[in-house]
Design a protein around this motif. Structure first.
Motif, PDB file in Angstrom:
ATOM      1  N   LEU A 107       0.834  -1.196   0.000  1.00  0.00           N
ATOM      2  CA  LEU A 107       0.000   0.000   0.000  1.00  0.00           C
ATOM      3  C   LEU A 107       0.876   1.256   0.000  1.00  0.00           C
ATOM      4  O   LEU A 107       0.646   2.171  -0.789  1.00  0.00           O
ATOM      5  CB  LEU A 107      -0.939   0.003   1.213  1.00  0.00           C
ATOM      6  N   PHE A 108       1.891   1.276   0.839  1.00  0.00           N
ATOM      7  CA  PHE A 108       2.767   2.447   0.898  1.00  0.00           C
ATOM      8  C   PHE A 108       3.479   2.659  -0.434  1.00  0.00           C
ATOM      9  O   PHE A 108       3.649   3.788  -0.883  1.00  0.00           O
ATOM     10  CB  PHE A 108       3.792   2.313   2.029  1.00  0.00           C
ATOM     11  N   ALA A 109       3.873   1.572  -1.094  1.00  0.00           N
ATOM     12  CA  ALA A 109       4.526   1.688  -2.412  1.00  0.00           C
ATOM     13  C   ALA A 109       3.556   2.282  -3.433  1.00  0.00           C
ATOM     14  O   ALA A 109       3.965   3.028  -4.319  1.00  0.00           O
ATOM     15  CB  ALA A 109       5.024   0.324  -2.878  1.00  0.00           C
ATOM     16  N   ALA A 110       2.280   1.993  -3.294  1.00  0.00           N
ATOM     17  CA  ALA A 110       1.272   2.531  -4.216  1.00  0.00           C
ATOM     18  C   ALA A 110       1.073   4.031  -4.011  1.00  0.00           C
ATOM     19  O   ALA A 110       0.604   4.721  -4.913  1.00  0.00           O
ATOM     20  CB  ALA A 110      -0.046   1.800  -4.039  1.00  0.00           C
ATOM     21  N   PHE A 111       1.425   4.545  -2.850  1.00  0.00           N
ATOM     22  CA  PHE A 111       1.303   5.976  -2.584  1.00  0.00           C
ATOM     23  C   PHE A 111       2.372   6.789  -3.315  1.00  0.00           C
ATOM     24  O   PHE A 111       2.217   7.977  -3.504  1.00  0.00           O
ATOM     25  CB  PHE A 111       1.443   6.280  -1.084  1.00  0.00           C
ATOM     26  N   GLU A 112       3.461   6.156  -3.688  1.00  0.00           N
ATOM     27  CA  GLU A 112       4.579   6.884  -4.300  1.00  0.00           C
ATOM     28  C   GLU A 112       4.344   7.190  -5.759  1.00  0.00           C
ATOM     29  O   GLU A 112       3.586   6.613  -6.441  1.00  0.00           O
ATOM     30  CB  GLU A 112       5.863   6.085  -4.141  1.00  0.00           C
TER      31      GLU A 112
END
Length: 112
Positions: A107-112
């Motif tokens: 999920l955090f990688a998708a925020f980038e």
């Protein structure tokens, strides 16, 4: 990583688990049980940097519909859609798609 997130999922267990995990990770989390509720929160001025939404939900606005409205009305808000249906394809500019189940790192990688 931190900031305001609107997390949208009609499953109360998923919603509660993710709200807690995101809060522990340092995010200010607002939850909604449907696309309609999420849009109402946005229209009421809820501060949001990211919207994370399930795709399939009850109501008049599913996750894809919500993503379209967010892209149109709130262009600075990033949208991540999640689905447990591997055959579901979404092609919206700037919208990331995650396959369920996903972990926080994904999920955090998708925020980038």
């Amino acid at each position: 990583m931190s900031g305001p997130i609107l997390f949208v999922d009609d499953d109360p267990l998923v919603r509660a688990t993710m709200v807690e995990a995101l809060a522990v990770a340092g995010f200010d989390v607002t939850a909604a049980a449907s696309g309609d509720e999420a849009l109402a929160r946005l229209e009421a001025g809820c501060p949001v940097r990211h919207v994370v939404s399930d795709i399939v939900m009850p109501g008049t606005l599913d996750g894809v519909g919500l993503a379209k409205v967010v892209a149109e009305r709130y262009p600075d808000v990033r949208v991540v859609l999640a689905t447990g249906h591997s055959e579901r394809r979404v092609s919206l500019p700037g919208v990331r798609l995650l396959a369920k189940p996903y972990d926080l790192a994904q999920l955090f990688a998708a925020f980038e």
